[in-house]
Design an enzyme around this catalytic site. Structure first.
Site, short mmCIF file in Angstrom:
data_model
loop_
_atom_site.label_atom_id
_atom_site.label_comp_id
_atom_site.label_asym_id
_atom_site.label_seq_id
_atom_site.Cartn_x
_atom_site.Cartn_y
_atom_site.Cartn_z
N LYS A 1 0.13 -1.21 -7.56
CA LYS A 1 0.80 0.11 -7.51
C LYS A 1 0.91 0.59 -6.07
CE LYS A 1 -1.64 4.04 -8.19
NZ LYS A 1 -1.47 5.01 -7.10
N ASN A 2 -0.20 0.49 -5.32
CA ASN A 2 -0.20 1.07 -3.98
C ASN A 2 0.62 0.27 -2.98
OD1 ASN A 2 -1.75 3.09 -4.97
ND2 ASN A 2 -3.65 2.54 -3.90
N CYS B 1 -5.00 17.77 -4.46
CA CYS B 1 -5.16 17.26 -5.81
C CYS B 1 -6.63 17.26 -6.15
CB CYS B 1 -4.53 15.89 -5.98
SG CYS B 1 -5.44 14.59 -5.22
N ARG C 1 -6.43 16.53 0.80
CA ARG C 1 -5.34 15.61 1.10
C ARG C 1 -4.29 16.13 2.09
NH1 ARG C 1 -4.61 11.49 -3.77
NH2 ARG C 1 -4.54 10.14 -1.97
N ASP D 1 -11.32 3.78 -4.36
CA ASP D 1 -10.65 3.66 -5.67
C ASP D 1 -11.48 2.87 -6.68
OD1 ASP D 1 -8.56 5.19 -4.83
OD2 ASP D 1 -7.13 3.55 -4.57
N ARG E 1 -0.40 6.45 -14.99
CA ARG E 1 0.10 6.49 -13.61
C ARG E 1 -0.20 5.18 -12.90
NH1 ARG E 1 -2.76 9.99 -10.11
NH2 ARG E 1 -1.62 8.62 -8.72
C1 UD1 Z 1 -4.11 5.82 -0.42
C2 UD1 Z 1 -4.08 5.30 -1.84
C3 UD1 Z 1 -5.23 5.86 -2.66
C4 UD1 Z 1 -6.56 5.62 -1.95
C5 UD1 Z 1 -6.50 6.11 -0.50
C6 UD1 Z 1 -7.73 5.74 0.29
C7 UD1 Z 1 -1.70 4.95 -2.21
C8 UD1 Z 1 -0.48 5.32 -2.96
N1 UD1 Z 1 -2.80 5.65 -2.43
O1 UD1 Z 1 -3.89 7.23 -0.48
O2 UD1 Z 1 -5.22 5.20 -3.93
O3 UD1 Z 1 -7.58 6.30 -2.64
O4 UD1 Z 1 -5.37 5.53 0.18
O5 UD1 Z 1 -7.94 4.38 0.30
O6 UD1 Z 1 -1.71 3.99 -1.46
N2 UD1 Z 1 -6.32 12.22 5.69
C9 UD1 Z 1 -6.26 13.17 6.69
N3 UD1 Z 1 -5.04 13.42 7.26
C10 UD1 Z 1 -3.91 12.76 6.88
C11 UD1 Z 1 -3.99 11.81 5.84
C12 UD1 Z 1 -5.22 11.56 5.29
O7 UD1 Z 1 -7.25 13.76 7.08
O8 UD1 Z 1 -2.84 13.03 7.43
C13 UD1 Z 1 -7.64 11.93 5.08
C14 UD1 Z 1 -7.64 12.11 3.55
O9 UD1 Z 1 -7.88 13.46 3.18
C15 UD1 Z 1 -8.77 11.18 3.15
C16 UD1 Z 1 -8.62 10.01 4.13
O10 UD1 Z 1 -7.90 10.55 5.26
O11 UD1 Z 1 -10.00 11.81 3.36
C17 UD1 Z 1 -7.88 8.81 3.58
O12 UD1 Z 1 -6.66 9.23 2.99
P1 UD1 Z 1 -5.37 8.30 2.96
O13 UD1 Z 1 -5.72 6.91 3.37
O14 UD1 Z 1 -4.26 8.96 3.72
O15 UD1 Z 1 -5.00 8.32 1.42
P2 UD1 Z 1 -3.54 8.02 0.85
O16 UD1 Z 1 -2.80 7.14 1.79
O17 UD1 Z 1 -2.92 9.30 0.44
#
Ligand code: UD1
Length: 422
Positions: free
Chosen positions: A22-23, A115, A120, A307, A399
């Site tokens: 999915k990711n 969420c 996030r 995850d 999902r």
């Molecule tokens: C992706 C995955 C999700 C997984 C996560 C962490 C997808 C669709 N989803 O989510 O399943 O749980 O990686 O492995 O691929 N953060 C910030 N600033 C930002 C972005 C993120 O502080 O601009 C923080 C987030 O709050 C979190 C951490 O960084 O604490 C990791 O988040 P991130 O890797 O961005 O998660 P996603 O890419 O949304």
């Protein structure tokens, strides 16, 4: 709304095929917006999240056809605006930001909300795009990105206080492939899904080095062309079935996996004492009544994945020992614990650590799914519980797990999907 009824205690045995990731699928589908040519993506899992991404591509102007795992996209003419109504249902729709800015040099995408697993933010995504020379504003709930004279290669560090960002790295990579000059992403996410996206972009003509490490170098090109790609197996779906097989199996074999992407998970299971047979593309797991507890900390890849944290909480419940898991990526991600406690689990949350005293007999109960992986953990707990467990709000599972109920039933589990009228 649907619910899943799990009648506990039926031993699992047999083989199942793991679906495409999915990711990986979500950003790769978004990346098809980077070219006017036709792209063909194979092994896209049939999930509500991928269906949603297909819908977003269509609404942005792309022609999309989907048939049994194959999605064909031709994004000849596309719009630069993805409004709230279009993107609000799936946080991962933020990954259209990179391709829209890459292709059109400007875009407006609605800001995703928080969420249940945490706040996030998207500050790192925006920092990366600013480093490519874009003007970024957030106003009225929308992110607007503008690069009047086109994007220029730049240097940035995408490491945040909870580690690097997966979709942020994807977004910046997709914006940078068509920028003028060289982009260097330090502190890049090294997850296999980022590498898979890079491999697809390279097939489209992009010049990317270092994907799969914490330093990615991108040499911008003038344009990208169509390409075909098969997404990698879903390491989290595979990990979830591994845990199921360890909790109450009689030999569960996962086929079509890439064990090299799952080393932190398989190493943790081997350390607990669960016997695993690992080949090039399959893993077989068996339970061990004398398994030992574990102390794990979630980390960015190649560390133990956030995850898989909830599923390992379920596993800890059946190990006759104490275990702990500390969550460093999403420190509030313990919604499953309260529901599992209603089933008799002995779990205590202190700050970002779950301490689990295993061995307590779980009993079926009505429970509420709160997010994708928390729901999977409740299904796992239901499989070993005495009696029936009703998992409400099944849409969370749909999902991210392709035909979970059918796959479990194929292994011998007694599960049924039903309408929830309560
Ligand atoms: C992706 C995955 C999700 C997984 C996560 C962490 C997808 C669709 N989803 O989510 O399943 O749980 O990686 O492995 O691929 N953060 C910030 N600033 C930002 C972005 C993120 O502080 O601009 C923080 C987030 O709050 C979190 C951490 O960084 O604490 C990791 O988040 P991130 O890797 O961005 O998660 P996603 O890419 O949304």
């Amino acid at each position: 709304m649907e619910k899943l009824i799990v009648h506990g205690g039926a031993p699992l045995k047999g083989r199942i095929n793991i679906s495409g990731s999915k990711n990986s699928s979500l950003p790769i589908l978004a990346a098809t917006l980077l070219t006017k040519d036709t792209c063909t993506i194979r092994r896209v899992p049939d999930l509500s999240d991928t269906n949603y991404m297909v819908r977003i591509l269509g609404e942005l102007g792309a022609e999309v056809e989907r048939a049994s795992g194959v999605v064909v996209v031709k994004a000849e003419k596309i719009k630069s605006v993805a409004p709230y109504d279009l993107v609000r249902k799936m946080r991962a729709s933020i990954c259209v930001l990179g391709p829209l800015t890459g292709r059109l040099k400007k875009c407006q995408v609605s800001l995703p909300g928080g969420c249940v697993i945490g706040d996030r933010p998207v500050d790192l995504h925006l920092k990366g795009l600013e480093a490519l020379g874009a003007q970024v504003t957030v106003d009225g709930g929308d992110i607007s990105v503008n690069a009047k004279k086109g994007f220029k290669g730049g240097q940035m560090n995408l490491m945040g206080k909870h580690g690097s960002t997966v979709l942020g790295t994807d977004n910046v990579m997709m914006a940078a492939v068509l920028a003028k000059g060289t982009t260097i992403i330090e502190g890049a996410a090294a997850e296999p899904e980022v590498e898979d996206l890079a491999n697809f972009l390279i097939k489209m003509g992009a010049k990317i080095q270092g994907a799969g490490t914490n330093r990615i170098v991108i040499e911008g090109v003038k344009e990208l062309h169509g390409a075909e790609h098969t997404v990698i197996p879903d390491r989290i779906e595979a990990g979830t079935f591994l845990v199921a097989g360890a909790m109450l199996g009689d030999g569960v074999t996962l086929k079509r996996v890439m064990p090299e992407h799952m080393k932190s998970v398989t190493d943790a299971m081997i350390k607990c004492g669960f016997p695993l047979e690992i080949t090039k593309d399959s893993i077989t797991v068996r339970p061990n009544p004398n398994a030992k507890g574990f102390d794990l900390t979630t980390l960015c890849y190649p560390g133990f994945p956030t995850d898989m944290q909830a599923q390992f909480c379920a596993l800890a419940c059946v190990i006759n020992d104490s275990s702990s898991i500390t969550e460093t990526i999403f420190p509030q991600r313990f919604m499953h614990a309260a529901e599992m406690k209603r089933m008799g689990a002995n779990i205590e949350i202190q700050n970002a650590t779950a301490r689990i005293r295993g061995g307590a007999k779980l009993k079926g109960a009505p429970v509420m799914a709160s997010d994708l992986r928390a729901s999977a953990a409740l299904v796992l707990a239901g499989l070993v519980a005495e009696g029936s467990t009703e998992i409400k709000r099944l849409y969370h599972i749909d999902r991210g797990y392709e035909h979970l109920d059918d796959k479990l039933a194929a292994l011998g589990a007694r599960v049924e999907r039903a309408q929830d009228r309560s």
